[in-house]
Design a protein around this motif. Structure first.
Motif, short mmCIF file in Angstrom:
data_model
loop_
_atom_site.label_atom_id
_atom_site.label_comp_id
_atom_site.label_asym_id
_atom_site.label_seq_id
_atom_site.Cartn_x
_atom_site.Cartn_y
_atom_site.Cartn_z
N ASP A 16 0.60 -1.13 -0.08
CA ASP A 16 -0.45 0.19 -0.07
C ASP A 16 0.52 1.51 0.26
O ASP A 16 0.00 2.08 -0.55
N HIS A 17 2.03 1.03 0.54
CA HIS A 17 3.18 2.38 0.45
C HIS A 17 3.28 2.07 -0.14
O HIS A 17 4.76 4.16 -0.80
N THR A 56 -6.03 4.38 1.40
CA THR A 56 -4.14 3.14 1.33
C THR A 56 -4.40 2.30 0.52
O THR A 56 -3.51 1.75 -0.72
N ASP A 84 -7.97 10.08 4.45
CA ASP A 84 -8.03 8.75 4.93
C ASP A 84 -9.24 8.44 5.55
O ASP A 84 -8.95 8.98 7.10
#
Length: 135
Positions: A16-17, A56, A84
């Motif tokens: 996700d990052h 995310t 988010d």
């Protein structure tokens, strides 16, 4: 058009990052206080706000993020925010988010338009129409 409606139950990796959801002139909102501050700044400066409620883990959110960031660079007269939905779950719930991404268009802190889903042509069209109406 991609829309995420539920968080996946499990992830095999932490990829996700790898995707940057915030760049350009997009500002990440991490608290209700920062949301209020940014809306007050926009109200004071006479700016339209576009708030992207995203996650995310959401593939359509990751897909539209580069476009949203590019649009933020092309249109500095508009304030681009990213919320988010997992980090600010209670706040996001107050906006009745049913799918991610959801884009809210705000003037003086009040919603005047909305776009649900990662629909790049429609997002670009709405922003183009907005910029034509700005002084």
């Amino acid at each position: 058009m991609g829309i995420c409606t539920a968080k996946p139950l499990a992830r095999d990796n932490d990829s996700d990052h790898d995707v940057e959801l915030v760049s350009g002139n997009v500002q990440l909102i991490t608290t209700k206080e920062s949301w209020d501050q940014k809306l007050e700044e926009a109200r004071h400066d006479g700016k339209i706000v576009i708030a992207n409620f995203s996650a995310t883990w959401c593939d359509p959110c990751k897909m539209i993020a580069p476009c949203y960031c590019e649009l933020s660079k092309k249109h500095p007269s508009i304030l681009f925010l990213l919320v988010d939905v997992d980090e600010l779950a209670d706040f996001s719930s107050s906006w009745d988010i049913k799918a991610t991404p959801t884009f809210f268009f705000l003037r003086d802190g009040k919603e005047f338009d909305k776009l649900v889903g990662a629909n790049k042509p429609e997002l670009e069209k709405k922003i183009a129409a907005l910029t034509k109406s700005l002084p």
